[in-house]
Design an enzyme around this catalytic site. Structure first.
Site, PDB file in Angstrom:
ATOM      1  N   GLU A  69       1.804   1.341  -3.250  1.00 10.03           N
ATOM      2  CA  GLU A  69       0.666   2.234  -4.243  1.00 10.03           C
ATOM      3  C   GLU A  69      -0.020   4.062  -4.042  1.00 10.03           C
ATOM      4  OE1 GLU A  69      -2.656  -1.502  -4.822  1.00 10.03           O
ATOM      5  OE2 GLU A  69      -2.078  -1.028  -2.854  1.00 10.03           O
ATOM      6  N   GLU A  75       2.929  -8.522  -1.918  1.00 16.37           N
ATOM      7  CA  GLU A  75       1.580  -9.515  -1.861  1.00 16.37           C
ATOM      8  C   GLU A  75       1.135 -10.410  -2.178  1.00 16.37           C
ATOM      9  OE1 GLU A  75       0.216  -4.961  -2.187  1.00 16.37           O
ATOM     10  OE2 GLU A  75       1.540  -5.972  -2.869  1.00 16.37           O
ATOM     11  N   GLY A 128       0.817  -1.425  -0.246  1.00 20.15           N
ATOM     12  CA  GLY A 128      -0.211   0.032  -0.273  1.00 20.15           C
ATOM     13  C   GLY A 128       0.895   1.559   0.044  1.00 20.15           C
TER      14      GLY A 128
END
Length: 258
Positions: A112, A132, A109
């Site tokens: 991201e 992930e 994240g």
């Protein structure tokens, strides 16, 4: 400076700064932190005195990933009802430039969030990646899409399938990172660029961002039509008159965002 639960925010000149602030968990990103980031970015987007937004971690790291404790026991229905990526989607429509300053790790994240920004500066010892797959999942806040747009299908698949961290130098070579700096000067150099960008004509900067974003999804012809309309629109601004007058008069322009 304003301290929220998971971030710190302040304004320097015309630059709004968002600093991730969960040092005990290496700035792991949870839904509440995302909401604070998004709401602050939207607030800066509305403020006339803020022209550029910088998102940074602390001296040790940017964000080591998503908060696994928050997701480990959640089922698919709960994830759907929670609709946690709605806040992430709001970042995509922030109109002002966003710059990421990446120290240490930007994983999952955190990576991201980096890819949501318009430019990325990183310390030479930074690492980025999507681990992930090693947890039996995949990026869900746009990571597969934004990475593929940047580096192409084959490079993105290799990166995502194996979940390996990439050194900042390799991410720079792939075009994911704009510039590399020594860790001790990263934030200072990022702010220099942000301050310089904040002096540009605000409406021009905004419409350039819109046009470049359209180029990612449109055909060349469709993108050119969008670009052309924005080009024409700028001739209705006071800044266009000021910029061209200043050029003719050999002086620095004074833009007002009008």
């Amino acid at each position: 400076m304003q301290n929220k639960e998971f971030i710190k925010t302040w304004v320097e000149g015309k630059v709004g700064v968002i600093q991730l602030d969960r040092p005990k968990v290496l700035n792991a990103i949870n839904t509440s932190m995302v909401r604070e980031i998004v709401e602050t970015a939207e607030s800066f987007d509305r403020e006339d005195d803020v022209m550029v937004i910088v998102i940074r971690g602390d001296e040790r790291t940017f964000a080591a990933g998503a908060d696994i404790d928050e997701m480990a026991e959640v089922d698919a229905v709960t994830m759907e009802l929670r609709n946690q990526f709605t806040d992430w989607d709001r970042l995509a429509i922030v109109k002002k430039p966003m710059i990421a300053a990446v120290t240490g790790y930007a994983f999952g994240g955190g990576f991201e969030l980096v890819l949501c920004c318009d430019m990325v500066f990183a310390s030479e010892n930074a690492q980025v990646g999507f681990p992930e797959v090693k947890l039996g999942v995949m990026p869900g806040a746009g990571g597969t899409q934004r990475l593929t747009k940047l580096v192409g299908k084959t490079k993105a698949l290799e990166w995502l399938w194996f979940g390996d961290a990439k050194p900042a130098s390799e991410a720079y070579d792939l075009g994911v990172i704009n510039r590399l700096f020594a860790p001790e000067v990263l934030f200072e150099e990022t702010m220099k660029v942000a301050h310089r960008l904040s002096e540009q004509a605000p409406i021009s900067v905004r419409l350039i961002k819109e046009s470049v974003n359209k180029a990612v999804d449109y055909s060349v012809y469709e993108g050119m039509q969008y670009e052309r309309k924005n080009f024409y629109m700028l001739f209705a601004t006071e800044d266009q008159k000021e910029g061209m007058a200043a050029f003719k008069e050999k002086r620095k322009p004074h833009f007002k965002g009008k």
